[in-house]
Design a protein around this motif. Sequence first.
Motif, mmCIF file in Angstrom:
data_model
loop_
_atom_site.group_PDB
_atom_site.id
_atom_site.type_symbol
_atom_site.label_atom_id
_atom_site.label_comp_id
_atom_site.label_asym_id
_atom_site.label_seq_id
_atom_site.Cartn_x
_atom_site.Cartn_y
_atom_site.Cartn_z
ATOM 1 N N GLY A 86 0.813 -1.204 0.000
ATOM 2 C CA GLY A 86 0.000 0.000 0.000
ATOM 3 C C GLY A 86 0.847 1.253 0.000
ATOM 4 O O GLY A 86 1.986 1.263 -0.477
ATOM 5 N N THR A 87 0.310 2.341 0.571
ATOM 6 C CA THR A 87 1.002 3.631 0.637
ATOM 7 C C THR A 87 1.278 3.990 2.084
ATOM 8 O O THR A 87 0.380 3.973 2.921
ATOM 9 N N LEU A 88 2.521 4.316 2.384
ATOM 10 C CA LEU A 88 2.933 4.741 3.726
ATOM 11 C C LEU A 88 3.180 6.241 3.694
ATOM 12 O O LEU A 88 4.034 6.724 2.938
ATOM 13 N N ARG A 89 2.421 6.985 4.491
ATOM 14 C CA ARG A 89 2.597 8.443 4.579
ATOM 15 C C ARG A 89 3.356 8.774 5.857
ATOM 16 O O ARG A 89 2.897 8.491 6.961
ATOM 17 N N VAL A 90 4.530 9.373 5.674
ATOM 18 C CA VAL A 90 5.438 9.680 6.777
ATOM 19 C C VAL A 90 5.707 11.179 6.789
ATOM 20 O O VAL A 90 5.898 11.784 5.735
ATOM 21 N N SER A 91 5.734 11.783 7.975
ATOM 22 C CA SER A 91 6.089 13.203 8.068
ATOM 23 C C SER A 91 7.146 13.396 9.134
ATOM 24 O O SER A 91 7.311 12.576 10.042
ATOM 25 N N GLY A 111 7.021 -3.177 -2.385
ATOM 26 C CA GLY A 111 5.575 -3.169 -2.576
ATOM 27 C C GLY A 111 4.877 -2.000 -1.909
ATOM 28 O O GLY A 111 3.658 -1.846 -2.043
ATOM 29 N N VAL A 112 5.629 -1.168 -1.200
ATOM 30 C CA VAL A 112 5.049 -0.013 -0.502
ATOM 31 C C VAL A 112 5.485 1.271 -1.204
ATOM 32 O O VAL A 112 6.667 1.487 -1.461
ATOM 33 N N LYS A 113 4.520 2.118 -1.499
ATOM 34 C CA LYS A 113 4.822 3.461 -1.985
ATOM 35 C C LYS A 113 4.911 4.391 -0.781
ATOM 36 O O LYS A 113 4.014 4.431 0.059
ATOM 37 N N VAL A 114 5.994 5.144 -0.685
ATOM 38 C CA VAL A 114 6.202 6.037 0.459
ATOM 39 C C VAL A 114 5.934 7.476 0.039
ATOM 40 O O VAL A 114 6.447 7.938 -0.981
ATOM 41 N N GLU A 115 5.129 8.174 0.817
ATOM 42 C CA GLU A 115 4.912 9.612 0.642
ATOM 43 C C GLU A 115 5.513 10.318 1.845
ATOM 44 O O GLU A 115 5.111 10.068 2.985
ATOM 45 N N TYR A 116 6.482 11.192 1.589
ATOM 46 C CA TYR A 116 7.201 11.869 2.673
ATOM 47 C C TYR A 116 6.841 13.349 2.692
ATOM 48 O O TYR A 116 6.943 14.045 1.683
ATOM 49 N N ALA A 131 -6.483 13.764 10.212
ATOM 50 C CA ALA A 131 -7.113 14.453 9.084
ATOM 51 C C ALA A 131 -6.319 14.281 7.800
ATOM 52 O O ALA A 131 -6.894 14.209 6.705
ATOM 53 N N GLU A 132 -4.982 14.212 7.907
ATOM 54 C CA GLU A 132 -4.135 14.133 6.723
ATOM 55 C C GLU A 132 -3.824 12.695 6.318
ATOM 56 O O GLU A 132 -3.125 12.469 5.328
ATOM 57 N N GLY A 133 -4.292 11.736 7.094
ATOM 58 C CA GLY A 133 -4.048 10.339 6.753
ATOM 59 C C GLY A 133 -2.589 9.937 6.856
ATOM 60 O O GLY A 133 -2.101 9.106 6.087
ATOM 61 N N ILE A 134 -1.857 10.531 7.821
ATOM 62 C CA ILE A 134 -0.435 10.238 8.003
ATOM 63 C C ILE A 134 -0.284 9.028 8.920
ATOM 64 O O ILE A 134 -0.911 8.941 9.971
ATOM 65 N N ASP A 135 0.563 8.097 8.505
ATOM 66 C CA ASP A 135 0.758 6.866 9.277
ATOM 67 C C ASP A 135 1.749 7.052 10.421
ATOM 68 O O ASP A 135 1.649 6.370 11.440
ATOM 69 N N PRO A 144 -1.552 7.360 14.580
ATOM 70 C CA PRO A 144 -2.952 7.647 14.897
ATOM 71 C C PRO A 144 -3.493 6.786 16.028
ATOM 72 O O PRO A 144 -4.286 7.240 16.838
ATOM 73 N N SER A 145 -3.073 5.530 16.084
ATOM 74 C CA SER A 145 -3.566 4.605 17.095
ATOM 75 C C SER A 145 -2.667 3.390 17.088
ATOM 76 O O SER A 145 -2.023 3.073 16.084
ATOM 77 N N ARG A 146 -2.588 2.715 18.227
ATOM 78 C CA ARG A 146 -1.837 1.468 18.239
ATOM 79 C C ARG A 146 -2.715 0.282 17.856
ATOM 80 O O ARG A 146 -2.271 -0.859 17.815
ATOM 81 N N ARG A 147 -3.977 0.540 17.561
ATOM 82 C CA ARG A 147 -4.908 -0.533 17.233
ATOM 83 C C ARG A 147 -4.724 -0.987 15.799
ATOM 84 O O ARG A 147 -4.737 -0.181 14.870
ATOM 85 N N LEU A 148 -4.559 -2.264 15.594
ATOM 86 C CA LEU A 148 -4.541 -2.883 14.268
ATOM 87 C C LEU A 148 -3.627 -2.157 13.291
ATOM 88 O O LEU A 148 -4.033 -1.800 12.185
#
Length: 326
Positions: free
Chosen positions: A102-107, A130-135, A146-150, A282-286
């Motif tokens: 999937g896509t990993l969003r990192v800031s 297999g992961v697309k990274v958005e930095y 709100a920004e969907g950052i992982d 965002p959360s430690r859940r799942l």
Amino acid sequence: MAAPSRTRLNSGLLHAMRLFVAVVDARGFTAAARQSNLTPPQVSRMIAELELRLGTKLLHRNARSVTLTAAGEQYLRKCRTILELVEEAEGEARDTVVRPAGTLRVSSMTSLGRHYVQPVIVEYAQRYPGVKVEYLTRQYPPDILAEGIDSSLFFASDLTASSLVGRKVAGARALLCASPDYLAQHGTPTRPEDLLAHSCIKLTSVPARYWELTEGVSTVSVPVRSVLDCDTPDAVLLAALAGLGIGLFPSWVVIDSLRSGRLVPVLPRWRTPEVGVYLLIPSRRLLPAKTRAWIDLITSRLPFALARDERIATQLAVSQSGASAD
């Protein structure tokens, strides 16, 4: 043999905990019942049985709302942690063999990211094609929900974002430096109070008027005169190299300039108190596999790199200033 009130909910205790949390979050039995596909009397009975099991009242009830008792507040915190860990354990068990995808969003804050995060992103991308990274770079903690950052890395004295999950992965302290030309023209401070007579270059994230400095057990708060405010340490570096004044720098920003002699330490035994470097999710859940893999990699690299550069900067500052510099 356990008392009946203790064994009564053994088979449905997690269910009762979930209902208790739902009642608190929904601020009432009716809304919680609707969310849980139950009737309000069913929810009410379950909470009553939970209170009976615990031997204490968890909620104050009235016609319009419910409020937590002191025991209920404490129990709520534990329930949230337990339920999150249960879901995390189940998710990890299900996803053990799943490859990150999937896509990993990192800031990250700009300067920290340029020196430390970007190299780890390259390593991550090589490991997990297999992961697309958005930095993304941010100078302040982003709204990661709100920004969907992982995952986000930022500095803070403590973690105040209670709706998010944060982990302190390292610490950093800043040191004072200036160009030799500036000090030749304006003199070299020998104690923190001397900064009052100097031009200073400040980060906008630092309180407007004061620099807090510590030397072992001694801590002082010095009002400084700012001639330039910058939002990144790299911008402060350029201004200091140009001879505009004295700046406070994280160790990694000034190592090369200290080595070359373009900057020299000022009051080398005085540093800022340690500021935490926090990893925010965002959360430690799942957590998906892509995020778990990123957390494992960045937390295995960042603390050691920061500690290494802190040690190098300290050695350079002490060696250049001499034992009696301050």
